[in-house]
Design a protein around this motif. Structure first.
Motif, short mmCIF file in Angstrom:
data_model
loop_
_atom_site.label_atom_id
_atom_site.label_comp_id
_atom_site.label_asym_id
_atom_site.label_seq_id
_atom_site.Cartn_x
_atom_site.Cartn_y
_atom_site.Cartn_z
N LYS A 160 12.69 -23.95 -18.10
CA LYS A 160 12.02 -24.58 -16.97
C LYS A 160 10.64 -25.08 -17.39
N ARG A 161 10.16 -26.12 -16.71
CA ARG A 161 8.88 -26.73 -17.05
C ARG A 161 7.91 -26.63 -15.87
N PHE A 162 6.70 -26.13 -16.16
CA PHE A 162 5.71 -25.95 -15.11
C PHE A 162 4.35 -26.45 -15.57
N ILE A 163 3.55 -26.91 -14.61
CA ILE A 163 2.17 -27.27 -14.87
C ILE A 163 1.30 -26.56 -13.84
N ALA A 164 0.34 -25.79 -14.32
CA ALA A 164 -0.59 -25.09 -13.44
C ALA A 164 -1.87 -25.92 -13.35
N GLY A 169 -2.25 -30.53 -3.36
CA GLY A 169 -0.85 -30.92 -3.45
C GLY A 169 0.06 -29.71 -3.31
N GLU A 170 1.33 -29.99 -3.10
CA GLU A 170 2.32 -28.92 -2.93
C GLU A 170 2.56 -28.20 -4.26
N LYS A 171 2.52 -26.88 -4.22
CA LYS A 171 2.76 -26.07 -5.42
C LYS A 171 3.61 -24.85 -5.06
N GLN A 172 4.33 -24.38 -6.05
CA GLN A 172 5.09 -23.15 -5.91
C GLN A 172 4.36 -22.02 -6.61
N HIS A 173 4.63 -20.80 -6.19
CA HIS A 173 4.13 -19.65 -6.93
C HIS A 173 5.02 -19.46 -8.16
N LEU A 174 4.41 -19.30 -9.32
CA LEU A 174 5.19 -19.19 -10.55
C LEU A 174 6.20 -18.05 -10.46
N SER A 175 5.78 -16.91 -9.94
CA SER A 175 6.68 -15.75 -9.88
C SER A 175 7.87 -15.99 -8.95
N HIS A 176 7.74 -16.95 -8.01
CA HIS A 176 8.85 -17.26 -7.11
C HIS A 176 9.75 -18.36 -7.67
N SER A 177 9.33 -18.94 -8.78
CA SER A 177 10.05 -20.07 -9.34
C SER A 177 10.91 -19.69 -10.55
N LEU A 201 1.91 -37.64 -14.75
CA LEU A 201 2.76 -37.81 -15.94
C LEU A 201 3.66 -36.60 -16.13
N ALA A 202 3.09 -35.42 -15.95
CA ALA A 202 3.88 -34.20 -16.10
C ALA A 202 4.97 -34.11 -15.04
N MET A 203 4.62 -34.44 -13.81
CA MET A 203 5.62 -34.41 -12.73
C MET A 203 6.74 -35.40 -13.02
N ASP A 204 6.39 -36.58 -13.52
CA ASP A 204 7.39 -37.59 -13.86
C ASP A 204 8.28 -37.12 -15.01
N ALA A 205 7.74 -36.22 -15.86
CA ALA A 205 8.50 -35.70 -16.99
C ALA A 205 9.32 -34.47 -16.63
N TYR A 207 8.13 -31.67 -14.79
CA TYR A 207 7.37 -30.43 -14.62
C TYR A 207 7.13 -30.16 -13.14
N THR A 208 7.18 -28.90 -12.76
CA THR A 208 6.92 -28.47 -11.39
C THR A 208 5.52 -27.89 -11.29
N ALA A 209 4.76 -28.29 -10.27
CA ALA A 209 3.40 -27.78 -10.08
C ALA A 209 3.47 -26.36 -9.55
N VAL A 210 2.67 -25.47 -10.16
CA VAL A 210 2.65 -24.07 -9.73
C VAL A 210 1.21 -23.60 -9.53
N THR A 211 1.09 -22.56 -8.72
CA THR A 211 -0.19 -21.92 -8.50
C THR A 211 -0.13 -20.49 -9.05
#
Length: 235
Positions: A160-164, A169-177, A201-205, A207-211
């Motif tokens: 899985k790919r994540f960017i912190a 913006g909308e983000k998920q908690h890493l531990s929930h992802s 760029l990361a989202m287009d590639a 990656y999911t945004a996380v907090t």
């Protein structure tokens, strides 16, 4: 028991000679002598039980008694891509603690707001290998050369790919992802954070945004938080 990093050892070896640096440490610093037992690790999961047969300060000879492969292998693979900190001491601190907690691969990334663009790997490799030995691990995390952010995104990664990041913006908690056993690559930005363009760029590639929580963390703290969260998830 004293542990030595010996990347050239092979499972078929019945005996092994420590290099001059490790021999000097064993004999002059630790004052080990003939008959004393030690452990060797190859950094790839091999752990070797050995006994000293010749305590020479330049070429200590060991007899291999037993071999264990895939020692302490984790069910997941964690790749941290981190913008190097302006103070190299803070990056070294992260590498040391991450090795102790659990990380498999680290890539320094140069982003738009990076405070440091050049990373000398020799010293960092020593920090990682020392942390591996101190924590009695048999796996040495892989440390890659620094690479520009866009080039890293264009490369191949597994899991899985994540960017912190700290932007709105909308983000998920890493531990929930994540689920136990899943592998991941996580992007950690510099003190000035990733730029809006880099985040897009990361989202287009893919990656999911996380907090990582409500606090604004330093770069090295955020990266270590990732290691800790995923290690706890896999307990």
């Amino acid at each position: 028991m004293h542990l030595f990093y010996t990347p050239d050892i092979q499972p078929q070896h019945k005996a092994f000679i420590l290099n001059e640096e490790e021999s000097k440490h064993a004999v002059r610093v630790l004052r080990l002598s003939v008959g004393q037992q030690v452990q060797l690790v190859d950094g790839k999961g091999g752990r070797y039980a050995a006994v000293i047969t010749d305590a020479h300060p330049k070429r200590t000879v060991l007899q291999i008694r037993s071999v264990s492969m895939d020692d302490g292998k984790r069910p997941y693979y964690l790749h941290i891509a981190i913008a190097p900190t302006k103070s190299i001491d803070r990056l070294e601190w992260f590498l040391e603690k991450a090795t102790e907690i659990g990380v498999d691969e680290i890539t320094p990334i140069v982003s738009e707001h990076s405070e440091r663009t050049i990373v000398k790997l020799d010293r960092l490799h020593k920090v990682i290998s020392a942390a591996m030995k101190q924590s009695q691990r048999a796996y040495l995390p892989r440390l890659n050369p620094a690479i520009r952010f866009a080039n890293f995104l264009a490369g191949s990664t597994s899991g899985k790919r994540f960017i912190a990041h700290c932007a709105d913006g909308e983000k998920q908690h890493l531990s929930h992802s994540m689920q136990p056993g899943e592998s991941a690559v996580v992007l950690i930005g510099p003190e000035g954070d990733f730029s809006p363009m880099e985040i897009q760029l990361a989202m287009d590639a893919g990656y999911t945004a996380v907090t990582l929580g409500d606090s604004r963390l330093r770069t090295e703290t955020a990266a270590l938080m990732v290691c800790a969260e995923i290690a706890i998830l896999n307990k």
